[in-house]
Design an enzyme around this catalytic site. Structure first.
Site, mmCIF file in Angstrom:
data_model
loop_
_atom_site.group_PDB
_atom_site.id
_atom_site.type_symbol
_atom_site.label_atom_id
_atom_site.label_comp_id
_atom_site.label_asym_id
_atom_site.label_seq_id
_atom_site.Cartn_x
_atom_site.Cartn_y
_atom_site.Cartn_z
ATOM 1 N N ASP A 5 0.831 -1.217 0.000
ATOM 2 C CA ASP A 5 0.000 0.000 0.000
ATOM 3 C C ASP A 5 0.855 1.253 0.000
ATOM 4 O O ASP A 5 0.440 2.296 -0.513
ATOM 5 C CB ASP A 5 -0.927 -0.005 1.224
ATOM 6 N N GLY A 16 -5.767 -5.265 1.960
ATOM 7 C CA GLY A 16 -6.599 -6.418 1.592
ATOM 8 C C GLY A 16 -6.853 -7.355 2.771
ATOM 9 O O GLY A 16 -7.571 -8.344 2.634
ATOM 10 N N GLU A 44 0.946 -12.755 4.882
ATOM 11 C CA GLU A 44 1.941 -12.129 4.005
ATOM 12 C C GLU A 44 3.248 -11.908 4.768
ATOM 13 O O GLU A 44 4.334 -12.175 4.230
ATOM 14 C CB GLU A 44 1.417 -10.794 3.471
HETATM 15 C C1 5RP Z 1 -3.078 -7.250 1.123
HETATM 16 C C2 5RP Z 1 -1.934 -6.383 0.773
HETATM 17 C C3 5RP Z 1 -1.797 -5.954 -0.655
HETATM 18 O O1 5RP Z 1 -0.591 -6.428 -1.147
HETATM 19 C C4 5RP Z 1 -1.819 -4.453 -0.702
HETATM 20 O O2 5RP Z 1 -3.020 -4.000 -0.095
HETATM 21 C C5 5RP Z 1 -1.762 -3.930 -2.146
HETATM 22 O O3 5RP Z 1 -2.922 -4.304 -2.818
HETATM 23 P P1 5RP Z 1 -3.221 -3.853 -4.310
HETATM 24 O O4 5RP Z 1 -2.240 -4.563 -5.172
HETATM 25 O O5 5RP Z 1 -4.643 -4.284 -4.536
HETATM 26 O O6 5RP Z 1 -3.061 -2.360 -4.367
HETATM 27 O O7 5RP Z 1 -1.116 -6.015 1.582
HETATM 28 O O8 5RP Z 1 -3.093 -7.545 2.491
#
Ligand code: 5RP
Length: 242
Positions: free
Chosen positions: A88, A101, A107
């Site tokens: 993010d 997400g 992760e």
């Molecule tokens: C999920 C995450 C994602 O990697 C992060 O939110 C980026 O998402 P996007 O590729 O949809 O921008 O950390 O937990």
């Protein structure tokens, strides 16, 4: 396709090139990872790669299964050759905020044990300092929700409980967003974070906190899809020299 989607797509294709035959690969989550998994699926089919992947969310797992990507577990493969993930926010030292997400805990586990952690983003995710206009997602055991919120306030943060969207799974308790691990997410605004490692550790020490979205000193390389159409690659060593 918008320029951001195009940038995420192109940067993902570039990152997917790093995967080599016979590797154990960690697969992150999110919309950028969608493109990565599509490309990896194509490579596996066309190049007959024999790689095994560890997904970090149910969503990633389901997309990988559609491509018949071979999956494995950390029990069988506790070491990972390469993990590829989204973010993010990415600062100039390649520290990250992740978890929009809601998959931050799995992760962080997978990303932390990868010999090589690659992050793929579009240029809107780059920042000089983490935290500006970006809350830190924190996964919390439901039992500890209120005490954890109080501790975050004492640290100077503004905690907000994440709610599920209307289309979220009915297993969500009281319309709160529920993680794949059955927990709740608090999004905490701290403003500019001057010492990300210290904050990561402080949050980690709060009883009831499962994990937080500060990923400090973990990424080795970031692929940035630029609005111009270029793909910028930043390596950890170079980042520290800036
Ligand atoms: C999920 C995450 C994602 O990697 C992060 O939110 C980026 O998402 P996007 O590729 O949809 O921008 O950390 O937990």
């Amino acid at each position: 396709m918008s320029w951001r989607e195009d940038a995420k797509h192109r940067a993902s294709v570039e990152a997917a090139r790093l995967v080599e035959d016979d590797q154990i690969v960690g697969l992150g989550s999110g919309s950028t990872m969608y493109y990565l998994i599509e490309e990896l699926g194509r490579r596996i089919r066309e190049e007959e790669l024999r790689i095994c992947c560890i997904p970090t969310s149910k969503q990633t797992e389901s997309q990988a299964r559609k491509h018949k990507i071979k999956l494995t577990t950390l029990d069988k493969h506790p070491q990972i050759d390469i993990a590829i993930d989204g973010a993010d926010q990415v600062d100039s030292n390649l520290n990250l905020i992740k978890g929009k997400g809601g998959a931050l805990t799995r992760e962080k586990i997978v990303d932390s044990i990868a010999r090589f952690l690659i992050i793929v983003v579009d240029e809107t995710k780059l920042t000089d300092h983490l935290g500006l206009m970006q809350p830190v997602p924190i996964e919390v055991m439901p039992f500890a929700l209120k005490p954890v919120m109080n501790r975050i306030k004492k640290m100077g943060g503004e905690p907000v409980i994440r709610f599920a969207t209307k289309t979220a799974s009915p297993s969500s308790t009281e319309q709160y967003f529920t993680t794949d691990n059955g927990n709740i997410i608090i999004d905490a605004e701290f403003g500019t974070i001057k010492a990300p490692k210290k904050m990561e550790m402080e949050l980690k020490m709060i009883p009831g906190v499962i994990e937080n979205g500060l990923f400090v000193n973990m990424a080795h390389r970031v692929y940035v899809g630029m609005k111009s159409g270029a793909i910028k690659t930043v390596n950890k060593e170079e980042a520290f020299l800036q």
